[in-house]
Scaffold this motif. Structure first.
Motif, PDB file in Angstrom:
ATOM      1  N   VAL A 146      13.775  -5.770  11.119  1.00  9.72           N
ATOM      2  CA  VAL A 146      13.207  -5.032   9.991  1.00  9.72           C
ATOM      3  C   VAL A 146      12.528  -3.781  10.534  1.00  9.72           C
ATOM      4  CG1 VAL A 146      11.648  -5.083   8.017  1.00  9.72           C
ATOM      5  CG2 VAL A 146      12.821  -7.179   8.718  1.00  9.72           C
ATOM      6  N   TRP A 147      12.885  -2.643   9.975  1.00 11.28           N
ATOM      7  CA  TRP A 147      12.331  -1.360  10.398  1.00 11.28           C
ATOM      8  C   TRP A 147      11.433  -0.822   9.294  1.00 11.28           C
ATOM      9  CZ3 TRP A 147      13.582   0.798  15.194  1.00 11.28           C
ATOM     10  CH2 TRP A 147      14.598   0.139  15.897  1.00 11.28           C
ATOM     11  N   PHE A 148      10.212  -0.449   9.660  1.00 10.99           N
ATOM     12  CA  PHE A 148       9.265   0.147   8.727  1.00 10.99           C
ATOM     13  C   PHE A 148       9.062   1.615   9.097  1.00 10.99           C
ATOM     14  CE2 PHE A 148       8.028  -4.344   9.165  1.00 10.99           C
ATOM     15  CZ  PHE A 148       8.123  -4.761   7.836  1.00 10.99           C
ATOM     16  N   ASP A 149       9.197   2.492   8.120  1.00 10.24           N
ATOM     17  CA  ASP A 149       9.016   3.923   8.345  1.00 10.24           C
ATOM     18  C   ASP A 149       8.059   4.457   7.279  1.00 10.24           C
ATOM     19  OD1 ASP A 149       9.177   6.559   9.055  1.00 10.24           O
ATOM     20  OD2 ASP A 149      11.268   6.835   8.433  1.00 10.24           O
ATOM     21  N   GLY A 150       6.770   4.274   7.530  1.00 10.62           N
ATOM     22  CA  GLY A 150       5.775   4.694   6.557  1.00 10.62           C
ATOM     23  C   GLY A 150       5.711   3.798   5.342  1.00 10.62           C
ATOM     24  N   ALA A 151       6.075   2.529   5.481  1.00 11.49           N
ATOM     25  CA  ALA A 151       6.050   1.587   4.352  1.00 11.49           C
ATOM     26  C   ALA A 151       4.619   1.354   3.882  1.00 11.49           C
ATOM     27  CB  ALA A 151       6.693   0.268   4.756  1.00 11.49           C
ATOM     28  N   VAL A 152       4.452   1.258   2.574  1.00  9.42           N
ATOM     29  CA  VAL A 152       3.129   1.074   1.987  1.00  9.42           C
ATOM     30  C   VAL A 152       2.736  -0.391   2.043  1.00  9.42           C
ATOM     31  CG1 VAL A 152       1.733   1.330  -0.097  1.00  9.42           C
ATOM     32  CG2 VAL A 152       3.468   3.042   0.466  1.00  9.42           C
ATOM     33  N   ALA A 153       1.529  -0.673   2.520  1.00  6.44           N
ATOM     34  CA  ALA A 153       0.979  -2.027   2.544  1.00  6.44           C
ATOM     35  C   ALA A 153      -0.021  -2.173   1.406  1.00  6.44           C
ATOM     36  CB  ALA A 153       0.308  -2.324   3.880  1.00  6.44           C
ATOM     37  N   ALA A 154       0.100  -3.251   0.651  1.00  7.15           N
ATOM     38  CA  ALA A 154      -0.729  -3.427  -0.534  1.00  7.15           C
ATOM     39  C   ALA A 154      -2.122  -3.940  -0.209  1.00  7.15           C
ATOM     40  CB  ALA A 154      -0.042  -4.395  -1.505  1.00  7.15           C
ATOM     41  N   ALA A 155      -2.269  -4.694   0.862  1.00  7.32           N
ATOM     42  CA  ALA A 155      -3.569  -5.309   1.144  1.00  7.32           C
ATOM     43  C   ALA A 155      -3.656  -5.699   2.600  1.00  7.32           C
ATOM     44  CB  ALA A 155      -3.771  -6.545   0.261  1.00  7.32           C
ATOM     45  N   ALA A 156      -4.900  -5.798   3.099  1.00  4.39           N
ATOM     46  CA  ALA A 156      -5.181  -6.318   4.443  1.00  4.39           C
ATOM     47  C   ALA A 156      -5.972  -7.604   4.256  1.00  4.39           C
ATOM     48  CB  ALA A 156      -5.973  -5.309   5.262  1.00  4.39           C
TER      49      ALA A 156
END
Length: 416
Positions: A225-235
């Protein structure tokens, strides 16, 4: 630990049998017994619909340490959860695609998440509507989880995290709606410090890309899985507290769920025993030989070791230091459990093909041009091929032994 089944468990068993009998019809009946390890490609649409059926029945979230019904779930005791798992296996219900959300993320949100996070994510899991995958391992940071390099930066414009990096060996990533990702949110940090446990939606075209990894069994339930500036909803657990949250989740993975896993192992062992009995029954094997004392001894050992794993899991749960009874008090218990079942399952795969003899070298379906490789494999061949990875994924045997040596026995750590 008193693990005897009581009257309430007997009543639950009857109710579970009735529900499963009444609902395992149509496409769910056709998916019966399909989709296990090494066969996750089977009947995905039907199994995803089956998750929603389980949700409507309140069968998802039985072990969550929350009041029954808060998110539509039943609240069952440990024995009740085992009763349900036994009946589920006996009815050969479809293999679950919601396991990661129900048994890993949800208890983690209960333990570390805010009420807002629980209210956002637990209902979708309990209804069987939102599926999850786990973003832990990376190239160069697999079993050594503290070496993750996937990074996340908070965007000052909206306060959300932007995740960049690569994860690998991600089960069910192509079907998941969300991924929980361990990422480095402090660029100056090293090892366990500066990590955060982020929740990332998978449907972000151009920001999340999934690439299947084809295995020797021909299937591809693992993915890059590659993430390129993916938005995270919560920590979850707050910024920088990812290591505690992530390792707490791994303890849950090897807690109650190991008992459920062992029910599946028992069914696989029964199948191998039946194949051996067919070879050495009253009429004698087809090749004219008698019982094989070596194979017989290996089968007995497999049965005895499975019983040992069960009692180890029960003892670990009984010694739990948490109020919920899921987190092991012994810091080495999860590693011991992983060493036990990983090696046991790999040996079972080897034993399955040994019982079949020379026939195990050929597929059960004659190969024809255009036929996918995996469709020509029998159950025992898939078991053998897939279980080769059991001592590697989820933390390799070498890493588990290091954990036991350093955290339990107090031996000096490896020089880095």
């Amino acid at each position: 630990m008193d693990f005897a089944f009581g009257a309430a468990d007997d009543a639950l068993r009857a109710r579970a049998r009735a529900w499963l009998t009444g609902h395992l019809v149509g496409p769910y009946a056709r998916a019966a017994g399909l989709g296990g390890p090494g066969s996750e490609h089977e009947e995905v649409a039907a199994r995803r619909a089956w998750e929603r059926e389980l949700g409507r029945g309140g069968w998802i979230g039985q072990g969550w340490a929350l009041p029954a019904g808060r998110y539509g779930q039943q609240r069952l005791s440990l024995t009740g959860q085992v009763v349900w798992a036994e009946e589920y296996a006996a009815h050969r219900a479809p293999a679950r695609v919601g396991h990661i959300g129900e048994n890993l993320l949800a208890p983690t949100l209960v333990a570390h998440g805010t009420r807002e996070q629980q209210d956002r994510f637990l209902p979708g899991i309990a209804r069987g509507e939102e599926l999850w995958c786990q973003g832990y391992s990376e190239p160069g940071a697999g079993s050594d989880l503290a070496g993750v390099r996937t990074s996340a930066v908070r965007d000052p414009a909206d306060g959300l995290w932007r995740v960049t990096g690569q994860k690998t060996w991600t089960s069910l990533a192509r079907d998941a709606d969300w991924c929980f990702v361990l990422a480095r949110t402090d660029p100056a940090s090293r090892r366990r410090r500066g990590l955060s446990f982020l929740l990332v939606r998978m449907d972000q075209p151009g920001r999340v890309e999934v690439r299947p990894i084809r295995q020797m069994s021909g299937t591809a339930e693992f993915n890059e899985v590659w993430f390129d500036g993916a938005v995270a909803a919560a920590a979850v657990g707050g910024e920088g507290n990812g290591w505690a949250v992530a390792t707490g989740l791994l303890a849950l993975e090897r807690g109650v769920s190991t008992l459920v896993q062992q029910i599946g192992f028992a069914a696989e062992l029964d199948r191998v025993l039946a194949a051996y009995a067919a070879r050495t029954g009253p009429a004698g094997p087809a090749d004219g030989g008698g019982a094989d004392p070596v194979l017989h001894d290996r089968l007995v050992r497999q049965w005895a070791e499975l019983r040992t794993m069960r009692w180890h899991a029960l003892r670990t749960l009984a010694a739990s230091a948490s109020a919920s009874g899921r987190a092991p008090a012994d810091p080495g218990a999860p590693s011991v459990a992983k060493l036990l079942w990983g090696g046991w399952h790999r040996r079972l795969g080897e034993l399955a093909v040994a019982v079949r003899g020379a026939a195990a070298a050929a597929g059960t379906v004659p190969w024809a041009p255009g036929l996918p490789y995996e469709q020509g494999l029998g159950e025992d061949q898939r078991l053998f091929l897939f279980s080769r990875a059991d001592t590697i994924y989820g933390g390799s045997d070498e890493i588990q032994r290091n954990i036991i040596a350093e955290r339990v026995l107090g031996l000096p750590g490896e020089a880095r």
